[in-house]
Design a protein around this motif. Structure first.
Motif, PDB file in Angstrom:
ATOM      1  N   LYS A 461       4.099   2.896 -10.055  1.00 33.23           N
ATOM      2  CA  LYS A 461       5.141   1.893 -10.279  1.00 33.23           C
ATOM      3  C   LYS A 461       6.351   2.083  -9.370  1.00 33.23           C
ATOM      4  CE  LYS A 461       3.890   0.727 -15.046  1.00 33.23           C
ATOM      5  NZ  LYS A 461       4.326   0.742 -16.476  1.00 33.23           N
ATOM      6  N   PRO A 462       6.896   3.311  -9.257  1.00 32.31           N
ATOM      7  CA  PRO A 462       8.016   3.480  -8.317  1.00 32.31           C
ATOM      8  C   PRO A 462       7.635   3.176  -6.868  1.00 32.31           C
ATOM      9  CG  PRO A 462       7.902   5.327  -9.828  1.00 32.31           C
ATOM     10  CD  PRO A 462       6.654   4.538 -10.026  1.00 32.31           C
ATOM     11  N   LEU A 463       6.397   3.545  -6.489  1.00 34.30           N
ATOM     12  CA  LEU A 463       5.949   3.305  -5.121  1.00 34.30           C
ATOM     13  C   LEU A 463       5.789   1.814  -4.851  1.00 34.30           C
ATOM     14  CD1 LEU A 463       5.086   4.566  -2.453  1.00 34.30           C
ATOM     15  CD2 LEU A 463       2.741   4.710  -3.346  1.00 34.30           C
ATOM     16  N   LEU A 464       5.205   1.084  -5.805  1.00 32.40           N
ATOM     17  CA  LEU A 464       5.029  -0.371  -5.654  1.00 32.40           C
ATOM     18  C   LEU A 464       6.381  -1.054  -5.509  1.00 32.40           C
ATOM     19  CD1 LEU A 464       3.300  -2.948  -5.683  1.00 32.40           C
ATOM     20  CD2 LEU A 464       3.428  -2.895  -8.197  1.00 32.40           C
ATOM     21  N   ALA A 465       7.313  -0.716  -6.398  1.00 30.46           N
ATOM     22  CA  ALA A 465       8.648  -1.316  -6.341  1.00 30.46           C
ATOM     23  C   ALA A 465       9.343  -0.973  -5.028  1.00 30.46           C
ATOM     24  CB  ALA A 465       9.487  -0.836  -7.530  1.00 30.46           C
ATOM     25  N   SER A 466       9.142   0.255  -4.540  1.00 31.68           N
ATOM     26  CA  SER A 466       9.796   0.695  -3.303  1.00 31.68           C
ATOM     27  C   SER A 466       9.208   0.008  -2.076  1.00 31.68           C
ATOM     28  CB  SER A 466       9.660   2.215  -3.161  1.00 31.68           C
ATOM     29  OG  SER A 466      10.289   2.881  -4.227  1.00 31.68           O
ATOM     30  N   ILE A 467       7.896  -0.195  -2.057  1.00 34.11           N
ATOM     31  CA  ILE A 467       7.256  -0.868  -0.921  1.00 34.11           C
ATOM     32  C   ILE A 467       7.734  -2.315  -0.818  1.00 34.11           C
ATOM     33  CG2 ILE A 467       5.056  -1.745  -0.052  1.00 34.11           C
ATOM     34  CD1 ILE A 467       3.755   0.826  -1.117  1.00 34.11           C
ATOM     35  N   ILE A 468       7.790  -2.995  -1.951  1.00 31.55           N
ATOM     36  CA  ILE A 468       8.288  -4.377  -1.952  1.00 31.55           C
ATOM     37  C   ILE A 468       9.744  -4.407  -1.502  1.00 31.55           C
ATOM     38  CG2 ILE A 468       8.836  -6.358  -3.433  1.00 31.55           C
ATOM     39  CD1 ILE A 468       6.363  -5.609  -5.095  1.00 31.55           C
ATOM     40  N   MET A 469      10.536  -3.456  -1.999  1.00 34.04           N
ATOM     41  CA  MET A 469      11.930  -3.352  -1.577  1.00 34.04           C
ATOM     42  C   MET A 469      12.030  -3.116  -0.076  1.00 34.04           C
ATOM     43  SD  MET A 469      14.141  -0.696  -0.545  1.00 34.04           S
ATOM     44  CE  MET A 469      13.487   0.771  -1.314  1.00 34.04           C
ATOM     45  N   GLY A 470      11.193  -2.201   0.451  1.00 31.75           N
ATOM     46  CA  GLY A 470      11.216  -1.898   1.875  1.00 31.75           C
ATOM     47  C   GLY A 470      10.886  -3.112   2.728  1.00 31.75           C
ATOM     48  N   GLY A 471       9.912  -3.901   2.291  1.00 35.66           N
ATOM     49  CA  GLY A 471       9.562  -5.117   3.015  1.00 35.66           C
ATOM     50  C   GLY A 471      10.713  -6.109   3.046  1.00 35.66           C
ATOM     51  N   CYS A 472      11.377  -6.271   1.903  1.00 37.63           N
ATOM     52  CA  CYS A 472      12.524  -7.178   1.835  1.00 37.63           C
ATOM     53  C   CYS A 472      13.668  -6.702   2.726  1.00 37.63           C
ATOM     54  CB  CYS A 472      13.011  -7.304   0.392  1.00 37.63           C
ATOM     55  SG  CYS A 472      11.865  -8.164  -0.708  1.00 37.63           S
ATOM     56  N   VAL A 473      13.896  -5.408   2.761  1.00 34.44           N
ATOM     57  CA  VAL A 473      14.959  -4.847   3.593  1.00 34.44           C
ATOM     58  C   VAL A 473      14.650  -5.068   5.080  1.00 34.44           C
ATOM     59  CG1 VAL A 473      15.994  -2.675   4.378  1.00 34.44           C
ATOM     60  CG2 VAL A 473      15.760  -3.133   1.934  1.00 34.44           C
ATOM     61  N   TYR A 474      13.402  -4.843   5.462  1.00 30.91           N
ATOM     62  CA  TYR A 474      12.991  -4.998   6.859  1.00 30.91           C
ATOM     63  C   TYR A 474      13.249  -6.423   7.353  1.00 30.91           C
ATOM     64  CZ  TYR A 474       9.968  -5.181  10.981  1.00 30.91           C
ATOM     65  OH  TYR A 474       9.484  -5.363  12.260  1.00 30.91           O
ATOM     66  N   PHE A 475      12.779  -7.408   6.592  1.00 33.61           N
ATOM     67  CA  PHE A 475      12.937  -8.803   7.006  1.00 33.61           C
ATOM     68  C   PHE A 475      14.390  -9.262   6.878  1.00 33.61           C
ATOM     69  CE2 PHE A 475       8.333  -8.754   6.028  1.00 33.61           C
ATOM     70  CZ  PHE A 475       7.869  -9.211   7.251  1.00 33.61           C
ATOM     71  N   SER A 476      15.107  -8.729   5.881  1.00 29.52           N
ATOM     72  CA  SER A 476      16.511  -9.108   5.696  1.00 29.52           C
ATOM     73  C   SER A 476      17.350  -8.655   6.886  1.00 29.52           C
ATOM     74  CB  SER A 476      17.071  -8.495   4.407  1.00 29.52           C
ATOM     75  OG  SER A 476      16.416  -8.999   3.287  1.00 29.52           O
TER      76      SER A 476
END
Length: 539
Positions: A461-476
């Motif tokens: 769960k922490p890894l899934l949430a972090s990967i999605i967060m990382g993707g959003c940060v990259y594109f942002s």
């Protein structure tokens, strides 16, 4: 200690740690811009030696003091708890004087060992700090054993303010004489900051003295009177293994200061270039990866007396509960920090070190990307070590970290000596070291505490949430930078977006539940509002 007060203690230390880190960044960043990479190289040549002697003099003793004091207070033996403090204070006074003398007398030798005789000014400037920190540690250990984290928290902030004000002033004053003098001025600020913190904590102790002696008078007079030798032996049995474990990484940092510049010169870099590369890694990048550890250091300080209390009372259910909370909180901080810093590694370095050469910023970004992966393992090591110390397994994390350290030394020699890898090899070896120790510690905690391991809650769960967060940060970041043409704005806004996305994902995946929020200040109010909008699952 209840689960709420246990988390409260960690929260107090975390808030103070964050403030201290922010102040520390206000010190390190302009310091790097003032004395440049060569000056940071001088600074980092002396600091690991200081850190090693500091660990020898203080690391295990505060942990031992807090653990023994907590156990005595659990059975209302306040007289015995205060006697532990008095004995440890005398012991630390002797140790502080000894280590200060060693640093002063050995400064010419240390300067030769790092292959730069001009670093001697830094070694001399930092030496007196060892004495003041030793005394400070006795007070901190006593207060932490009483589960009062405020003195430690406030003194940490004072330390950083002292470095910021005195260190930067002296560095600016002395830098015209050369980078070695600028670094010596900055490091003298560390010594003066420890003096200020000690004076503060002594004042806080005097303020609590009436309450302390009132509790002593109420202690049952038939309680066992422990002799000085018995207290010293108990402290030593805990402190020596903890000190050895805590000394491993500073010692490896010292070996890095010897090995890395030499290996860089071996593959063709000049002495000045090698010093600068070493300064980028240790003086500019390492402080960044240490930022997330402010939480786990605070958590560890709170965990040791909390788990020691449960262990002394043979309350296995409480041990399992506190251990589970500690590991879960660590993963919730460490995993997203790793991914977030890896995604924004170069933009972060551009933001923090805008005044240094563009090639050096790019190198710092590449090094940060490698070391960001190590953050999750580093935070986990700190929490797992505290858990093992709390249940009396103080030698286990020492052995595990030593295994990782051996791998690091071997890899550093091999990788840094390869021209195509050079300084990046030191970063890779650090990652391997932390990963090895963390995995071995985790296995040990499961073995000794028998906690029910939930692969989903602890990792997925922490890894899934972090990967999605990382993707959003990259594109942002990419889109904001294109629109605003500002690295500072794009980086800061992307971090804010990442925090919001991660928080929402934790709630949507059920990683954070109602009972978790209730342990925080105003947690019930927060939980109630989140449930109204459908973001929080019930306990």
């Amino acid at each position: 200690m209840s689960k709420k007060s246990f988390v409260k203690g960690a929260t107090i230390l975390t808030v103070a740690g964050i403030v201290a880190k922010i102040i520390g960044a206000l010190f390190r960043i302009p310091l790097g811009n003032t004395i440049k990479s060569e000056g940071m190289g001088f600074y980092q040549m002396a600091y690991p030696v200081y850190a090693f002697l500091l660990i020898v003099s203080t690391a295990g003793l505060p942990t031992a003091i807090s653990k023994i004091v907590s156990e005595k207070i659990a059975v209302n033996d306040y007289r015995g708890a205060h006697r532990v403090f008095k004995v440890s204070f005398r012991l630390l006074t002797v140790i502080g004087i000894t280590t200060t003398i060693i640093m002063l007398v050995g400064s010419p030798l240390f300067a030769r060992m790092v292959r730069n005789k001009e670093s001697i000014y830094c070694f001399i400037s930092i030496a007196p700090a060892l004495f003041f920190v030793s005394l400070l540690s006795a007070y901190r250990g006593y207060f932490q054993g009483m589960q009062n984290m405020t003195p430690t928290a406030v003194s940490q902030i004072v330390e950083q303010f002292g470095k910021l004000i005195m260190g930067l002033w002296l560095a600016t004053l002395w830098i015209p004489n050369g980078p070695q003098y600028g670094a010596a001025g900055a490091i003298l600020g560390v010594t003066l900051s420890e003096v200020a913190a000690l004076v503060l904590v002594m004042g806080m102790y005097r303020g609590e003295k009436q309450k302390i002696y009132s509790n002593i008078r109420r202690s049952p007079k038939h309680m066992y009177y422990e002799s000085t030798s018995s207290i010293v032996n108990r402290i030593a049995n805990i402190a020596i293994p903890v000190t050895i474990g805590a000394a491993v990484m500073p010692f490896i940092s010292f070996l890095d200061s010897v090995i890395v510049p030499g290996r860089l010169q071996y593959v063709g870099f000049s002495k000045r270039e090698a010093t600068s590369l070493f300064g980028i890694l240790t003086g500019m990048v390492n402080p960044i990866i240490n930022l997330p550890t402010v939480f786990t250091i605070a958590l560890g300080m709170s965990l040791v007396p909390a788990i020691a209390e449960s262990y002394a009372m043979k309350d296995r259910k409480s041990i399992v509960h506190k251990t589970t909370i500690g590991i879960k909180l660590t993963m919730l901080i460490g995993v997203p920090a790793s991914i977030g810093m890896a995604v924004l590694s170069t933009p972060i370095c551009k933001l923090l070190y805008a005044r240094i050469d563009a090639d050096e910023v790019l190198l710092a970004g590449n090094l940060l990307m490698i070391l960001s992966i190590a953050v999750a393992f580093l935070t986990l090591i700190q929490t797992l070590t505290a858990i093992l110390q709390g249940i009396g397994r103080v030698k286990t994390p020492v052995r595990n970290l030593f295994i990782g350290a051996i791998l690091k030394v071997i890899l550093t020699i091999i990788l840094v000596g390869m021209p195509s890898i050079n300084i990046k090899g030191a970063a890779v070896s650090t990652l391997v070291c932390y990963a090895t120790a963390a995995i071995l510690d985790f296995i040990a905690v499961i073995r000794y505490t028998k906690i029910p391991f939930s692969f989903s809650d602890f990792l997925i769960k922490p890894l899934l949430a972090s990967i999605i967060m990382g993707g959003c940060v990259y594109f942002s970041y990419d889109r904001i930078f294109t629109a605003l043409n500002s690295n500072t704005k794009a980086t800061l806004l992307s971090i804010i977006i990442g925090i919001l996305v991660y928080a929402i994902m934790l709630l949507l995946t059920g990683t954070i539940r109602e009972q978790d929020l209730e342990m925080l200040p105003k947690g019930r109010t927060i939980a109630r509002k989140l449930k109204k909008i459908g973001l929080l699952r019930k306990s």
